[in-house]
Design an enzyme around this catalytic site. Sequence first.
Site, mmCIF file in Angstrom:
data_model
loop_
_atom_site.group_PDB
_atom_site.id
_atom_site.type_symbol
_atom_site.label_atom_id
_atom_site.label_comp_id
_atom_site.label_asym_id
_atom_site.label_seq_id
_atom_site.Cartn_x
_atom_site.Cartn_y
_atom_site.Cartn_z
ATOM 1 N N GLU D 81 -55.493 106.772 47.980
ATOM 2 C CA GLU D 81 -56.806 107.267 48.379
ATOM 3 C C GLU D 81 -57.868 106.171 48.318
ATOM 4 O OE1 GLU D 81 -57.299 109.981 49.772
ATOM 5 O OE2 GLU D 81 -55.457 111.095 49.315
ATOM 6 N N ARG D 91 -60.688 125.611 47.909
ATOM 7 C CA ARG D 91 -60.116 126.553 48.866
ATOM 8 C C ARG D 91 -59.417 127.705 48.142
ATOM 9 N NH1 ARG D 91 -55.526 127.351 51.280
ATOM 10 N NH2 ARG D 91 -54.464 125.563 50.373
ATOM 11 N N CYS D 144 -57.909 117.378 42.624
ATOM 12 C CA CYS D 144 -57.516 115.970 42.766
ATOM 13 C C CYS D 144 -58.741 115.094 42.979
ATOM 14 C CB CYS D 144 -56.540 115.799 43.943
ATOM 15 S SG CYS D 144 -54.880 116.425 43.585
ATOM 16 N N HIS D 168 -51.858 110.288 46.355
ATOM 17 C CA HIS D 168 -51.297 111.589 46.699
ATOM 18 C C HIS D 168 -49.838 111.429 47.115
ATOM 19 C CE1 HIS D 168 -55.158 114.073 47.129
ATOM 20 N NE2 HIS D 168 -54.312 114.841 46.475
#
Lengths: 216, 216, 216, 216
Positions: D81, D91, D144, D168
């Site tokens: 990342e 979500r 995360c 990830h």
Amino acid sequence: MKKILMTGFEPFGGESSNPSWEAVSQLDQSLIAGSHRIIGLQLPCEFEASLSVLNEALNALQPEIVIAVGQAGGRCDLSVERVAINLIDARIADNAGAQPIDIPVVPGGPTAYFSSLPLKAIVQELQLQGVPASVSNTAGTYVCNHVFYALMHFASQHPGLRSAGFVHIPYMPEQAVRHPGQPSMSLSQVMLGLRLIAETAVAVRQDVRMSAGTTH
Amino acid sequence: MKKILMTGFEPFGGESSNPSWEAVSQLDQSLIAGSHRIIGLQLPCEFEASLSVLNEALNALQPEIVIAVGQAGGRCDLSVERVAINLIDARIADNAGAQPIDIPVVPGGPTAYFSSLPLKAIVQELQLQGVPASVSNTAGTYVCNHVFYALMHFASQHPGLRSAGFVHIPYMPEQAVRHPGQPSMSLSQVMLGLRLIAETAVAVRQDVRMSAGTTH
Amino acid sequence: MKKILMTGFEPFGGESSNPSWEAVSQLDQSLIAGSHRIIGLQLPCEFEASLSVLNEALNALQPEIVIAVGQAGGRCDLSVERVAINLIDARIADNAGAQPIDIPVVPGGPTAYFSSLPLKAIVQELQLQGVPASVSNTAGTYVCNHVFYALMHFASQHPGLRSAGFVHIPYMPEQAVRHPGQPSMSLSQVMLGLRLIAETAVAVRQDVRMSAGTTH
Amino acid sequence: MKKILMTGFEPFGGESSNPSWEAVSQLDQSLIAGSHRIIGLQLPCEFEASLSVLNEALNALQPEIVIAVGQAGGRCDLSVERVAINLIDARIADNAGAQPIDIPVVPGGPTAYFSSLPLKAIVQELQLQGVPASVSNTAGTYVCNHVFYALMHFASQHPGLRSAGFVHIPYMPEQAVRHPGQPSMSLSQVMLGLRLIAETAVAVRQDVRMSAGTTH
């Protein structure tokens, strides 16, 4: 009459047209909510020239709202970008032949800016009207993000610019013909979507609270 | 006036509309090439009833050409199906609640039939007109393939049926709103595509030779 | 000791290795279920030569079971193919430079053959052992489908060949490095999967009834 | 012996295991480059508790390097990342039942932080060793990104923390079995990759210049 500056790009990456300019050019001079007029502006797909054209227009027009639009081949909906990062990492050369890698858009600028468009209200309205849409958390690292960051940097210094942001749109069907397996969206759908975005940006001052995140 | 029977399906799988019938119903009675008329017919999304409705229409109308159309949520273009297989393997129950698994469409029938539409000429014409299209090598194992196989089985026994086949189409935008990440195609684009398919089916008696295969 | 003929392909399409042969060559001579031995065979990725090599081995070895394996770049699991079609439509030239379009594998042969492997039992066993797997309804129209069809055609004429079929496998990780965005599967996982397929093909004479179809 | 703190998460989202902790727990106490030792730490998948566990470890261990790892179901490679954003938009609820929407990770903190790992050198080394890898420009808006941002915020205030970042990783194959169509990566491949990342983070003080961007 207040102004909404809406920008689209010239073609790049081997395409002969760019859906962002195809749509924006047709929306030029459209009246929004009885109070605002869309001013369409084409930006070159060049790191350097795009910003001079953009800044000149921002200063000359003094728009209340700015909606920058760009092509995102491979995406299937209108993605309203959440964040612009202070970084250029060009995967391909721009239309002037420049391919900067890992340099900032604005040296010394903050790492990122959030869009000031009412993202959730926009996605909600688009979906309500049958236009596929989502919030995106990356505008990439090419000319789109570059323009988006520079726009938000300008906005951070000009409080008269009420809200600004960036929207990525899919290929047009005639482009997708040459990209098997890639989704597309008709120009009329994109134009409807951009008009709804402009209307929502005018109408909504306080964004709605709605989950539109991603786990990764 | 010769007849082109064009079929679409009723909604299934929790959808409230089906783009195949939305498009076909609007093309009903359209004139094609000055010589043919499209007759639109809705089929139930049921293994059993779909074939009785289809067969009744085939016998009553005696069409020269048959184009069956079905929804393929997740696909991004008009996919002209190449082959129908003599197998049902239902992932979900049909609209009558039946979920047959690993049984033939026609017991004792051949393993498969190829479409008799001019597939390559159709894809070529669609792409030329800016409509994303491809040849597909599987129509699945659900009601679409079931109808496609039964249609080709009928055609194999009725030489008056000049050509027949199946076309899968994407979600409409208003459906894709509820299927994040899934592509869509506007109804007007689908209707243009289906009309071009009908015209090509009328005009082309010998398919063109063009690579449209897949390595897997 | 009964024989399981397991075939893999040489590299094609610009790759320097082919995971199917990498896996099959390492499984060569493996003992399965105490009663069968795997015989590994490399096939050229050529329409013409592949069949002569295959047919020679089928006649010489008289295997009880044949499992043909091929690379499917872009797929993410072991896909057990359901149907071989009597058609070649080459998207790219084979390793001998031939690119046949729209010709049958076997002139006058049936339109298609179903695999005679216990597909559902295989997928069930693979999933139970943690190996991603599915039933696929198209093996494409290239050399893989060509070999698959020819194999099933041979099987239809040689009742001693108890069961035969085709399995597509993903890129290896070292290939996926050069195909950004494409999934991969480790060679050891593929080898475990192929061994489980062989074991299931030996053990199961009557396939289980389990939904593994697709709506399109 | 200098320390590399490597974190993984507990399972979330209905999974019974999390590949990040499966891999990190096995790398715990590994020696890197003869000079560093990996300390593995499991973080709860909870917005609140994850940060208290992380901060306690950062203060107690005083690591020179921190590599946080998380599951990204649907991705096919190790994605390193690039940027952590100061925003939570959940979500789904976290493991404590909290689902914050559109609030900052650190009120008043900067909009984003860039990773201080040598991203390009890492991707280059991973690809050289046959491990699919890429630079990602979004870590999402869930736990995360939350941990990633908090980590970089801590690093910005603790110069002794030489470099820190987030990686990830895909589903494990046994998870992908329950997610048809989703890619996976074997645990041994992930462990090799994380070890290479640690080694590169130790060895490289000045990142290489290599294009790894996206156009959108």
